[in-house]
Design a protein around this motif. Structure first.
Motif, PDB file in Angstrom:
ATOM      1  N   HIS A 501       0.667  -1.031   0.147  1.00 64.45           N
ATOM      2  CA  HIS A 501      -0.084   0.014   0.049  1.00 64.45           C
ATOM      3  C   HIS A 501       0.992   1.347  -0.078  1.00 64.45           C
ATOM      4  CE1 HIS A 501      -3.552  -2.271   0.830  1.00 64.45           C
ATOM      5  NE2 HIS A 501      -3.082  -3.032   1.677  1.00 64.45           N
ATOM      6  N   ILE A 515      -5.133   5.506   5.386  1.00 66.44           N
ATOM      7  CA  ILE A 515      -5.561   5.385   4.010  1.00 66.44           C
ATOM      8  C   ILE A 515      -4.104   5.168   3.258  1.00 66.44           C
ATOM      9  CG2 ILE A 515      -6.339   6.451   1.731  1.00 66.44           C
ATOM     10  CD1 ILE A 515      -8.160   8.306   3.883  1.00 66.44           C
ATOM     11  N   SER A 517      -1.741   5.406   0.025  1.00 67.60           N
ATOM     12  CA  SER A 517      -1.805   6.184  -1.164  1.00 67.60           C
ATOM     13  C   SER A 517      -1.735   5.419  -2.255  1.00 67.60           C
ATOM     14  CB  SER A 517      -0.518   7.053  -1.136  1.00 67.60           C
ATOM     15  OG  SER A 517       0.748   6.337  -1.000  1.00 67.60           O
ATOM     16  N   ASP A 519      -3.651   2.869  -3.056  1.00 65.45           N
ATOM     17  CA  ASP A 519      -5.042   2.597  -3.375  1.00 65.45           C
ATOM     18  C   ASP A 519      -5.546   3.586  -4.136  1.00 65.45           C
ATOM     19  OD1 ASP A 519      -4.617   0.126  -1.836  1.00 65.45           O
ATOM     20  OD2 ASP A 519      -5.295   1.507  -0.007  1.00 65.45           O
ATOM     21  N   ILE A 520      -5.257   4.796  -4.016  1.00 65.48           N
ATOM     22  CA  ILE A 520      -5.644   6.235  -4.660  1.00 65.48           C
ATOM     23  C   ILE A 520      -4.955   6.158  -6.057  1.00 65.48           C
ATOM     24  CG2 ILE A 520      -5.667   8.604  -4.730  1.00 65.48           C
ATOM     25  CD1 ILE A 520      -5.887   8.331  -1.779  1.00 65.48           C
ATOM     26  N   ILE A 571     -12.573   8.249  -7.420  1.00 66.71           N
ATOM     27  CA  ILE A 571     -11.951   7.829  -6.149  1.00 66.71           C
ATOM     28  C   ILE A 571     -13.122   7.357  -4.962  1.00 66.71           C
ATOM     29  CG2 ILE A 571     -10.629   8.324  -4.073  1.00 66.71           C
ATOM     30  CD1 ILE A 571      -9.162  10.354  -6.272  1.00 66.71           C
ATOM     31  N   ALA A 575     -12.821   3.556  -4.274  1.00 69.10           N
ATOM     32  CA  ALA A 575     -12.220   3.251  -2.678  1.00 69.10           C
ATOM     33  C   ALA A 575     -12.997   3.672  -1.706  1.00 69.10           C
ATOM     34  CB  ALA A 575     -11.109   4.210  -2.444  1.00 69.10           C
ATOM     35  N   SER A 576     -13.269   5.075  -1.471  1.00 67.64           N
ATOM     36  CA  SER A 576     -14.268   5.272  -0.551  1.00 67.64           C
ATOM     37  C   SER A 576     -14.485   6.838  -0.593  1.00 67.64           C
ATOM     38  CB  SER A 576     -14.138   4.741   0.842  1.00 67.64           C
ATOM     39  OG  SER A 576     -13.237   5.680   1.605  1.00 67.64           O
ATOM     40  N   ARG A 578     -14.062   8.993   1.736  1.00 64.55           N
ATOM     41  CA  ARG A 578     -12.810   9.397   2.807  1.00 64.55           C
ATOM     42  C   ARG A 578     -11.532   9.371   1.836  1.00 64.55           C
ATOM     43  NH1 ARG A 578     -13.900   4.529   5.546  1.00 64.55           N
ATOM     44  NH2 ARG A 578     -12.254   2.940   5.332  1.00 64.55           N
ATOM     45  N   HIS A 579     -11.328   8.952   0.892  1.00 58.55           N
ATOM     46  CA  HIS A 579     -10.048   8.597   0.186  1.00 58.55           C
ATOM     47  C   HIS A 579     -10.141   9.995  -0.643  1.00 58.55           C
ATOM     48  CE1 HIS A 579      -9.942   4.418   1.361  1.00 58.55           C
ATOM     49  NE2 HIS A 579      -8.804   4.375   0.906  1.00 58.55           N
TER      50      HIS A 579
END
Length: 643
Positions: A501, A515, A517, A519-520, A571, A575-576, A578-579
């Motif tokens: 991640h 979170i 990075s 994943d973003i 995003i 993802a979510s 909050r991302h």
């Protein structure tokens, strides 16, 4: 399809017979390899025919971390193991440059050149514990000089000519070398560079230097004791006779990126490197005699050391000096086809460039290629799928993740494990890898810190100029006593695979939610108009937290409000919510280390108000001119808060 994985199967059978265990399954083999380190590493030693050990000689005399003691009663030499039992007429090395035809050396020719260089270095007074450093491109001379120095028991240090003289000096001057071997010029992306002035500058910055060896032609005048590479290697009649050395005798000093302070010199030993790289290259990559390894790298990156170590298993190495994308983006694929590489190693950044340019990999004659290795930065699932569509079913993808710190992989491929997009197949043999929570408890299927709970032979002997070991302890063992903390966020899945991640010191911690990075990036960089992105989290006064994302667009597309809204939506969906970053800012370029890693931590500090010069050495990064933008943005934001 690629041929069967004979080497891992042979080793598993060998280990099963001597332990009376059934180790013909990767998970069982890995579990044994980390639970019984003595049996596993002793088996690796014997399976690969390393020097005979007396009965009862310990394998692991002390398993403390730091301070593990491996094979205390044995002696060997890296260079001896490179040339052991080789067929003299087989190809050992192919050197590729932008300026001339390929150079091919057989094992006999390579050994002759190494013997000559060793004789020349010995005549300059080089011996045990002296340091020999080089400032060279990735070619024959770098490989020959390293093997020659190692044969004498000297300690090796290397920077590629892609580094400015000041950046090279920041690393090599620490070693106080006796000899500097330096190229007077190099060519990259079609542009010839005269490095004579830089070599003179570097030499002046090396305290106590006694000899300068020049590779290449020059019209510059150099003061002091200067000889040419041709003079150093003039004696081609001697026999190569490497000296026997203790297992933990220093082999080389590798350097950290220098993006968080003065580059750290990381020492590795002959024995640890030999064992680790025999295991990695033969058992994980299935390399052996008859194979040809092309891993695109500069000499400043640990992958150069890993490339040269493929010689230990009898594979030929292909050294590429120049740009992988000149004169066309697909140049590296063309080189792999021409040199009949069986394994090609590259980075996600290069593969992304190929995808953007719509490179047709299948258009190259890659009949020999069976594996494409990928490392250096996060490898997204989307990019994985693109590559798989280009090379399957003839070749498979091998994704690895490790570090300069241990000069090997923590997790990576196995011929016995499935390869899934966005994942590494599993922990490497002998690596007691775990993901742990803040209390040090192992976790599965959730994000945790990458730790190693048992010693590895290639863990550092120490940092250069760190006699008490305080800096080494602070770097790896201060968070979880007795356990190596590497500084990466990972997930170990219930299947045993590993997801990376990003750096844990670049953690995005928004309202208590951690979170990753990576994943973003996997979502944003899959968008066709995005070339690359960088996201950081900056702590601000009064418990404030700012999470901007910087985007470099493909083909200089203007990042309009429409595209920003689409990025936010992608995003939030992928993802979510909050991302989703607080701000999306278009930039001309994203800065990286010389090995392609994004500068998340340095950019975070610069945005927080620190000057670029206090955070990193600008010569150690690409797109250094962009650092001013981030600094000015941080100052402007601070002024805005104070108004």
């Amino acid at each position: 399809m690629s041929r069967p994985a004979f080497r891992l199967a042979d080793f598993a059978g060998f280990a099963s017979r001597r332990t009376s265990l059934d180790l013909n399954d990767y998970q069982r083999l890995w579990a044994w390899s980390v639970s019984d380190l003595t049996a596993f590493w002793g088996s690796v030693w014997d399976f690969f025919g390393l020097p005979a050990r007396s009965p009862g000689e310990p394998v692991l005399a002390d398993d403390r971390m730091p301070g593990a003691v491996w094979f205390p009663d044995t002696a060997l030499n890296f260079t001896t193991e490179v040339f052991r039992n080789r067929r003299p007429t087989d190809v050992a090395l192919i050197a590729v440059s932008e300026t001339g035809p390929d150079t091919t050396l057989t094992w006999a020719e390579l050994e002759t050149q190494v013997a000559a260089a060793a004789t020349g270095l010995a005549e300059l007074g080089v011996g045990h514990n002296d340091t020999v450093v080089a400032y060279l491109p990735n070619g024959v001379e770098a490989v020959v000089a390293f093997l020659a120095a190692a044969s004498l028991g000297a300690i090796w240090g290397l920077c590629g000519t892609d580094y400015a003289p000041g950046a090279a000096a920041a690393r090599l001057a620490q070693l106080r070398p006796k000899v500097l071997i330096a190229a007077t010029g190099h060519t990259h992306a079609g542009r010839a560079h005269d490095d004579s002035a830089g070599v003179d500058e570097l030499r002046a910055a090396l305290p106590g230097l006694e000899h300068l060896v020049l590779v290449g032609e020059t019209s510059a005048a150099f003061d002091g004791h200067v000889i040419t590479w041709s003079d150093l290697t003039a004696d081609r009649t001697g026999t190569l006779e490497p000296v026997l050395l203790p297992f933990d005798h220093p082999l080389w000093v590798l350097f950290s990126s220098g993006t968080t302070g003065i580059p750290k010199g990381i020492m590795h030993g002959h024995g640890g490197v030999v064992l680790e790289h025999l295991k990695l290259n033969a058992l994980h990559l299935d390399l052996g005699p008859g194979d040809r390894m092309l891993w695109y790298t500069t000499p400043s990156w640990m992958m150069w050391n890993a490339l040269v170590s493929c010689l230990l298993v009898g594979a030929a190495i292909i050294c590429v000096d120049g740009s992988p994308a000149h004169p066309r983006v697909d140049q590296l694929w063309a080189i792999a086809a021409r040199t009949e590489a069986t394994v090609l190693g590259t980075s996600p950044a290069y593969l992304s460039a190929c995808r953007r340019a719509e490179v047709n990999v299948r258009g190259h004659h890659l009949a020999a290629l069976r594996t494409v290795g990928v490392t250096g930065s996060t490898f997204s699932a989307g990019l994985f799928s693109w590559l798989a569509n280009q090379i399957a079913p003839a070749a498979r993808i091998a994704v690895t993740s490790g570090g300069t710190d241990v000069v090997t992989a923590f997790a990576g491929p196995s011929p016995w494990l499935e390869v899934r997009p966005g994942e590494l197949s599993g922990p490497c043999l002998g690596v007691a890898l775990e993901a742990v929570d803040p209390d040090g408890a192992p976790v599965r299927d959730t994000v945790g810190e990458l730790v190693v709970t048992r010693p590895m032979p290639s863990m550092p002997l120490g940092f250069w100029d760190d006699p008490g070991g305080g800096r080494l302890h602070a770097a790896y063992f201060s968070t979880y006593p007795g356990i190596w903390r590497h500084g990466d966020w990972i997930t170990v899945t219930g299947r045993g695979s590993v997801v990376i991640h990003g750096r844990s010191d670049a953690t995005l911690n928004r309202r208590g939610i951690r979170i990753g990075s990576a994943d973003i990036y996997a979502i944003v960089e899959a968008l066709p108009y995005v070339r690359e992105a960088l996201v950081v989290g900056v702590e601000e006064p009064h418990d404030g937290y700012w999470m901007p994302m910087f985007v470099a667009t493909a083909d200089d597309v203007e990042l309009t409000d429409h595209w920003k809204a689409e990025i936010r939506s992608a995003i939030a969906t992928g993802a979510s919510p909050r991302h989703v970053p607080d701000d999306i800012v278009q930039v001309p370029a994203i800065p990286h280390t010389r090995t392609g890693k994004k500068l998340e931590v340095p950019i975070k500090r610069i945005l927080g108000g620190e000057s670029p010069e206090s955070v990193l050495d600008p010569t150690s990064v690409d797109a250094a001119e962009s650092l001013t933008f981030f600094h000015d943005l941080g100052i402007a934001r601070a002024h805005h808060r104070s108004d």
